[in-house]
Design a protein around this motif. Structure first.
Motif, PDB file in Angstrom:
ATOM      1  N   UNK A 159       0.783  -1.234   0.000  1.00  9.33           N
ATOM      2  CA  UNK A 159       0.000   0.000   0.000  1.00  9.33           C
ATOM      3  C   UNK A 159       0.806   1.270   0.000  1.00  9.33           C
ATOM      4  N   UNK A 160       2.100   1.177   0.327  1.00  6.27           N
ATOM      5  CA  UNK A 160       2.952   2.354   0.289  1.00  6.27           C
ATOM      6  C   UNK A 160       2.831   3.282   1.479  1.00  6.27           C
ATOM      7  N   UNK A 161       1.979   2.937   2.471  1.00  8.63           N
ATOM      8  CA  UNK A 161       1.817   3.752   3.672  1.00  8.63           C
ATOM      9  C   UNK A 161       2.495   3.052   4.845  1.00  8.63           C
ATOM     10  N   UNK A 162       3.185   3.803   5.683  1.00  6.55           N
ATOM     11  CA  UNK A 162       3.722   3.254   6.926  1.00  6.55           C
ATOM     12  C   UNK A 162       2.854   3.749   8.080  1.00  6.55           C
ATOM     13  N   UNK A 163       2.219   2.841   8.825  1.00  8.07           N
ATOM     14  CA  UNK A 163       1.325   3.290   9.900  1.00  8.07           C
ATOM     15  C   UNK A 163       2.063   4.011  11.006  1.00  8.07           C
ATOM     16  N   UNK A 164       1.391   5.015  11.553  1.00 13.33           N
ATOM     17  CA  UNK A 164       1.900   5.711  12.732  1.00 13.33           C
ATOM     18  C   UNK A 164       1.285   5.154  14.006  1.00 13.33           C
ATOM     19  N   UNK A 165       0.125   4.495  13.867  1.00 15.05           N
ATOM     20  CA  UNK A 165      -0.582   3.921  15.014  1.00 15.05           C
ATOM     21  C   UNK A 165      -0.883   2.460  14.711  1.00 15.05           C
ATOM     22  N   UNK A 166      -0.525   1.574  15.642  1.00 23.52           N
ATOM     23  CA  UNK A 166      -0.803   0.148  15.477  1.00 23.52           C
ATOM     24  C   UNK A 166      -1.544  -0.359  16.698  1.00 23.52           C
ATOM     25  N   UNK A 167      -2.573  -1.170  16.446  1.00 21.07           N
ATOM     26  CA  UNK A 167      -3.375  -1.776  17.508  1.00 21.07           C
ATOM     27  C   UNK A 167      -3.198  -3.292  17.437  1.00 21.07           C
ATOM     28  N   UNK A 168      -2.761  -3.889  18.528  1.00 13.91           N
ATOM     29  CA  UNK A 168      -2.554  -5.328  18.536  1.00 13.91           C
ATOM     30  C   UNK A 168      -3.041  -5.961  19.817  1.00 13.91           C
ATOM     31  N   UNK A 169      -2.568  -7.182  20.062  1.00 15.17           N
ATOM     32  CA  UNK A 169      -2.923  -7.945  21.256  1.00 15.17           C
ATOM     33  C   UNK A 169      -1.673  -8.636  21.780  1.00 15.17           C
ATOM     34  N   UNK A 170      -1.629  -8.986  23.071  1.00 13.33           N
ATOM     35  CA  UNK A 170      -0.416  -9.562  23.647  1.00 13.33           C
ATOM     36  C   UNK A 170       0.129 -10.767  22.904  1.00 13.33           C
ATOM     37  N   UNK A 171      -0.743 -11.678  22.478  1.00  8.88           N
ATOM     38  CA  UNK A 171      -0.266 -12.859  21.764  1.00  8.88           C
ATOM     39  C   UNK A 171       0.469 -12.460  20.493  1.00  8.88           C
TER      40      UNK A 171
END
Length: 533
Positions: A271-283
């Motif tokens: 996509x050519x975009x680098x995220x500034x915000x990432x949402x994840x989970x501990x696993x």
């Protein structure tokens, strides 16, 4: 409708009674017509094109004869068609029921019947399971609308692109009330049938204002990427409600959030975009940190990282911060409250805790007698806030058990610390009482994963020969790592009160989890019961 708690609340205007959440988001972004709203594997959807597709889908659903407050099942992979379909239904006053795309035909048959969905919006690769569900059920739908079909469509099925190309945009949104049903989300259903959780038009507005803006401080310059999918309450806020509320751009990924796929997005390879915000989970974070393909700090543009789904072990947060220079902001939310209500802060992270109540939400910890518990003692977590769900559809008993006046019972146990932070102690039905003392499975698990050989751990209680509860740990080793029972038991004893160490240890290749990544300890308990005969 519920008002925001006055205590420590930010100033958030209550939406007007005549309020359509879809129309609200479109109006917020009416001046951003050419800006990228959503980016998926196939391309970019601008805010202007999103509004056009939303209004055309709304018109199509109404033309099918679907009436206000009737439901449509949304079983679609994360792509630019997902937000258009979700918001299109809401724009028309129709209620989308967003569901997991990894379910079986039996699961979908239940959800179709339970929700009485009048149509299905799905993806080409989910369509076989939907067709299987329709053959298993007497429930009939008016139309199945398919995003990116991968085979020729049968009678009663139509490509979403055909709908968009042939339908005139709906002129005005349905005049809905802020307390009208807007959408459903099904609970993860870790035990029993999943529950249809009904949310109003106002609920996502409040989560965006109270958490997305006031705590995370998202702005229109952010590029957001969520490992949690849009059909989860956490993912819906992360990837749709929050970014659209500030005019940000969201990256969508239909694939499973494996470390390699996440890294491709982090570095801009897709996509050519680098995220500034990432949402994840501990696993997910544990798997990423263990991956040999982990990018360097210089390869990513992350400024903010969020975690939810299960409490974050302190060791994972500290290792992530050491590598990337960015804290993981851990919080807890629920399908019933729609998003996070206790959280660390981007500028104040206390690893090992879930942080402080989100302003606008009140928290109580109650004992078995219903009274407040003192600091340092575990209690059942209750939440009061403006984003609580309206009900579980068709399940009065569970509704009354969970939604108690203005309070919502979460089913979690927590401890309030002297500094006002809260520490997770496990699910109410997962807590163990060993020798008359509560033991938190999560506390033991969080300690085990600090061992250099351990990737994941799950702890349950098992009865000994005398019927007394003892702790048993199931552990997944990192690739190529070795250890033994004595070493692990000593490791835990050195870090926790001695009675908390696991009496038994079993080494497994993987742990059973829900689609949100939560460990299903009840499955481990069932396996133990079978083994015991």
């Amino acid at each position: 409708m519920d008002q925001i708690s006055e205590k420590s609340s930010p100033h958030v205007p209550v939406p007007p009674e005549a309020f359509n959440f879809s129309a609200h988001l479109l109006a917020l972004n009416s001046s951003r017509g050419t800006k990228a709203a959503f980016v998926d594997n196939r391309g970019t959807l601008s805010y202007g094109d999103l509004e056009d597709r939303v209004r055309r889908i709304a018109s199509a659903l109404r033309d099918l004869g679907i009436k206000r407050e009737e439901r449509v099942l949304l079983a679609m992979q994360d792509c630019t068609d997902w937000p258009a379909a979700f918001l299109g239904a809401i724009y028309a006053g129709i209620v989308p029921v967003a569901v997991n795309t990894l379910l079986t035909a039996d699961d979908y048959a239940y959800m179709l019947e339970h929700s009485r969905a009048q149509a299905v919006l799905t993806s080409g690769d989910v369509l076989p399971a939907i067709k299987g569900a329709l053959t298993k059920s007497d429930h009939e739908v008016r139309k199945v609308i398919v995003s990116h079909p991968i085979a020729s469509l049968d009678f009663g099925e139509i490509a979403l692109e055909t709908v968009v190309e042939t339908q005139a945009p709906m002129a005005r949104p349905a005049r809905t009330h802020c307390d009208d049903p807007a959408f459903w989300l099904y609970s993860s259903g870790s035990t029993g049938r999943p529950k249809g959780t009904v949310h109003s038009h106002a609920n996502p507005y409040f989560t965006a204002e109270l958490y997305g803006k006031a705590v995370l401080h998202l702005t229109e310059t952010d590029i957001c990427f969520s490992a949690a999918k849009l059909f989860f309450a956490y993912g819906l806020g992360n990837a749709l409600t929050f970014p659209m509320s500030v005019g940000a751009t969201t990256l969508l990924m239909p694939d499973r959030a494996s470390p390699d796929e996440v890294f491709k997005r982090w570095t801009g390879a897709v996509g050519g975009f680098r995220p500034t915000v990432f949402y994840g989970a501990p696993t997910g974070f544990a798997g990423m940190l263990a991956s040999p393909a982990l990018p360097s700090r210089e390869q990513v543009a992350l400024r903010l990282v969020s975690s939810a789904g299960e409490a974050l072990p302190a060791e994972i947060g500290k290792r992530f911060k050491a590598h990337f220079g960015v804290d993981i902001v851990d919080g807890i939310g629920s399908t019933e409250m729609l998003h996070i209500f206790i959280s660390n802060r981007p500028d104040d992270v206390r690893y090992g805790t879930t942080g402080w109540p989100v302003p606008g939400y009140d928290i109580e910890l109650r004992g078995d007698d219903g009274g407040a518990v003192p600091d340092g003692e575990p209690g059942d977590l209750y939440i009061r806030g403006p984003s609580a769900a309206m009900m579980y559809w068709g399940n009065r008993a569970k509704t009354r058990e969970t939604f108690q006046g203005g309070w919502t019972k979460s089913g979690d146990k927590y401890v309030r610390n002297a500094d006002g932070t809260y520490t997770y102690s496990g699910r109410s039905d997962d807590m163990l009482k060993v020798s008359g003392i509560y033991v938190s499975p999560f506390e033991v698990e969080a300690t085990l994963v600090q061992h250099p050989a351990i990737l994941e751990a799950a702890v349950i209680g098992v009865p000994d020969a005398e019927g007394l509860t003892k702790t048993k740990a199931f552990v997944v080793l990192k690739h190529g790592a070795t250890t033994n029972d004595a070493e692990l038991k000593a490791f835990v004893k050195d870090r926790l009160a001695p009675y908390k160490y696991p009496r038994m240890i079993e080494y497994v290749d993987e742990l059973p989890k829900t689609a949100t990544g939560k460990i299903q300890r009840f499955k481990l308990r069932a396996l133990e019961q079978q083994a015991a005969g």
